[in-house]
Design an enzyme around this catalytic site. Structure first.
Site, PDB file in Angstrom:
ATOM      1  N   HIS A  86      -3.220  12.236   4.258  1.00 50.66           N
ATOM      2  CA  HIS A  86      -2.463  11.462   3.277  1.00 50.66           C
ATOM      3  C   HIS A  86      -1.214  12.235   2.890  1.00 50.66           C
ATOM      4  CE1 HIS A  86      -1.597   8.748  -0.055  1.00 50.66           C
ATOM      5  NE2 HIS A  86      -1.284   9.830  -0.748  1.00 50.66           N
ATOM      6  N   ASP A 165      -8.453   1.279  -9.046  1.00 51.83           N
ATOM      7  CA  ASP A 165      -7.184   1.948  -8.770  1.00 51.83           C
ATOM      8  C   ASP A 165      -6.074   0.937  -8.562  1.00 51.83           C
ATOM      9  OD1 ASP A 165      -5.496   4.305  -8.002  1.00 51.83           O
ATOM     10  OD2 ASP A 165      -5.403   3.159  -6.142  1.00 51.83           O
ATOM     11  N   ARG A 172       0.350   1.669 -14.303  1.00 54.31           N
ATOM     12  CA  ARG A 172       1.106   2.920 -14.427  1.00 54.31           C
ATOM     13  C   ARG A 172       2.562   2.721 -14.053  1.00 54.31           C
ATOM     14  NH1 ARG A 172      -1.573   6.156 -10.256  1.00 54.31           N
ATOM     15  NH2 ARG A 172       0.042   7.701 -10.681  1.00 54.31           N
ATOM     16  N   SER A 187      -5.904   8.548  -8.141  1.00 55.00           N
ATOM     17  CA  SER A 187      -5.514   7.382  -7.354  1.00 55.00           C
ATOM     18  C   SER A 187      -5.620   7.679  -5.860  1.00 55.00           C
ATOM     19  CB  SER A 187      -4.082   6.978  -7.710  1.00 55.00           C
ATOM     20  OG  SER A 187      -3.636   5.919  -6.898  1.00 55.00           O
ATOM     21  N   LYS A 191      -9.254   6.337  -3.193  1.00 53.40           N
ATOM     22  CA  LYS A 191      -9.152   5.525  -1.978  1.00 53.40           C
ATOM     23  C   LYS A 191      -9.582   6.314  -0.752  1.00 53.40           C
ATOM     24  CE  LYS A 191      -4.766   4.373  -2.622  1.00 53.40           C
ATOM     25  NZ  LYS A 191      -4.361   4.757  -3.993  1.00 53.40           N
TER      26      LYS A 191
END
Length: 435
Positions: A86, A165, A172, A187, A191
């Site tokens: 990620h 989320d 947010r 967050s 995931k």
């Protein structure tokens, strides 16, 4: 009379006043928000309290677990180790595109659930959707089947994955709490853990084009992410990488796909190749896969065959021409010398204004829009020759893009050939954070 075990206002007040939230409070407030019992304005107040007061490591891990438990977890039935990557987001960051098929070619399985761009940072799904026929939405069964058959899948998260989320992320975005490190970490990791990969490598960007502007901020986020992974039994490592200058030469959608394909065929810009290989090595090490050298596999072009299979499995045609812009505007070098600076944030904003990105999640993007950087810092440029190409289907967007680029680059006197200057930032890893 309410049968809920807590009142939202009491949880908000506790965090507002600097108290640690209990595990039971965290579990309840995330679940109640997902169910609609906690109102949007109440969660907005709690998000701001967290932004100002923070969450400690235990609270952050529990918050992440509660968001995971708000939905389902994917069951990845494959016969080889699974590992994901990620990135926290950057400009020209197309690394997922060559990385997923490369790691799969080397022997691990890569389940990559990706997102869309917002603001100056691009989205992997937007880039891939510039390929004719390619689709982002896959069912859990389709994800599992492609992972088993191809070894790599890049797609959108299923609606049942960490739904808390999804709600909180949108909130947010409109309440000025995006930059909260515990909320960012929760967050990302909710995931990633819910998708079921056995290991995770994080690319935490730092610099003008990243959310984390300083190395200290990036280290804080990286440590939080790695600690959450450890708390949930997922082997996790974070690489901190520079994002002051765009990655590669292409910033946008189709232009980044074309550059990624060049990398997969054994070419491409040195910085993209370098970072792809560095992340692949870390992913394979965490997954316990050895034997193949990612640099050699990438240079051989073998990963390109996996890319083609991955694209075809999702309805895309890897051989089809990519969309081309209706209008190209050339920005010329203002003087002769060495390009001393090319600001990632400014280039990202320019690409966004040209149509490559979106201001709101509902906005459409142009597949052919973007910026091509024809020189990188440290390289020689000549007055009047092309420095940047602005691609768009809407020529009226060019003035706004040029305004974003007004102070984006600087040319200095040529100091002569300097290998260190010419290659700075090429795949460079600034730091590594491990469990």
């Amino acid at each position: 009379m309410s049968t809920e075990p807590f009142a939202a206002v009491d949880v908000i007040r506790a965090k507002r006043d600097g108290a640690r939230l209990t595990g039971a409070q965290i579990d309840w407030v995330v679940d109640a928000y997902t169910r609609g019992v906690v109102a949007e304005e109440q969660m907005a107040a709690l998000a701001m309290a967290i932004f100002l007061r923070g969450l400690d490591a235990a609270e952050t891990a529990r918050w992440t677990g509660a968001m995971i438990d708000s939905g389902e977890r994917l069951s990845l039935r494959v016969d080889r180790p699974t590992v994901d990557k990620h990135s926290t987001g950057g400009v020209g960051d197309k690394i997922t595109l060559p990385l997923a098929p490369l790691v799969a070619t080397c022997g691990a399985a890569v389940p990559q659930l990706s997102g869309r761009g917002l603001g100056h940072t691009g989205g992997t799904l937007d880039k891939l959707e510039s390929i004719p026929g390619w689709r982002a939405a896959l069912s859990a069964d389709e994800i599992a089947a492609q992972l088993a058959g191809v070894g790599a899948v890049v797609c959108a998260a299923t609606p049942t994955l960490a739904p808390a989320d999804r709600k909180l992320y949108a909130l947010r975005d409109v309440t000025a709490t995006v930059e909260s490190i515990p909320l960012i970490a929760g967050s990302i990791m909710s995931k990633k853990i819910a998708e079921g990969a056995g290991a995770l490598v994080l690319d935490v960007k730092v610099g003008s084009g990243a959310f984390m502007k300083t190395l200290g901020q990036a280290r804080e986020l990286a440590r939080s992410l790695v600690d959450i992974g450890a708390a949930h039994g997922v082997a996790t490592t974070a690489l901190l990488t520079g994002m002051d200058t765009p990655l590669g030469a292409a910033v946008g959608n189709a232009v980044e796909v074309a550059e990624a394909v060049d990398v997969l065929r054994g070419g491409g810009p040195a910085d993209v190749v370098g970072l792809t290989v560095a992340l692949a090595r870390e992913m394979l090490a965490l997954a316990g896969v050895s034997g193949a050298d990612p640099a050699e596999v990438l240079a051989s072009g073998a990963a390109y065959e996996t890319w083609c299979r991955m694209i075809r499995a999702q309805g895309g045609d890897p051989d089809a021409p990519l969309p081309r812009p209706r209008h190209v505007h050339v920005v010329e070098a203002p003087e002769t010398g060495t390009l001393a600076r090319l600001d990632a944030y400014a280039v990202g904003v320019a690409a966004w204004r040209l149509g490559a990105g979106r201001a709101r999640k509902e906005d459409a993007v142009q597949a052919a829009a973007g910026v091509r950087c024809l020189a990188k810092p440290g390289e020689r440029v000549t007055r009047g020759e092309p420095l940047l190409e602005l691609h768009t289907d809407t020529p009226e967007a060019v003035p706004a893009a040029l305004a974003a680029l007004r102070d984006a680059y600087a040319v200095g006197e040529d100091p002569g050939h300097d290998d260190a200057l010419a290659t700075r930032g090429e795949g460079i890893v600034l730091d590594v954070v491990r469990a």
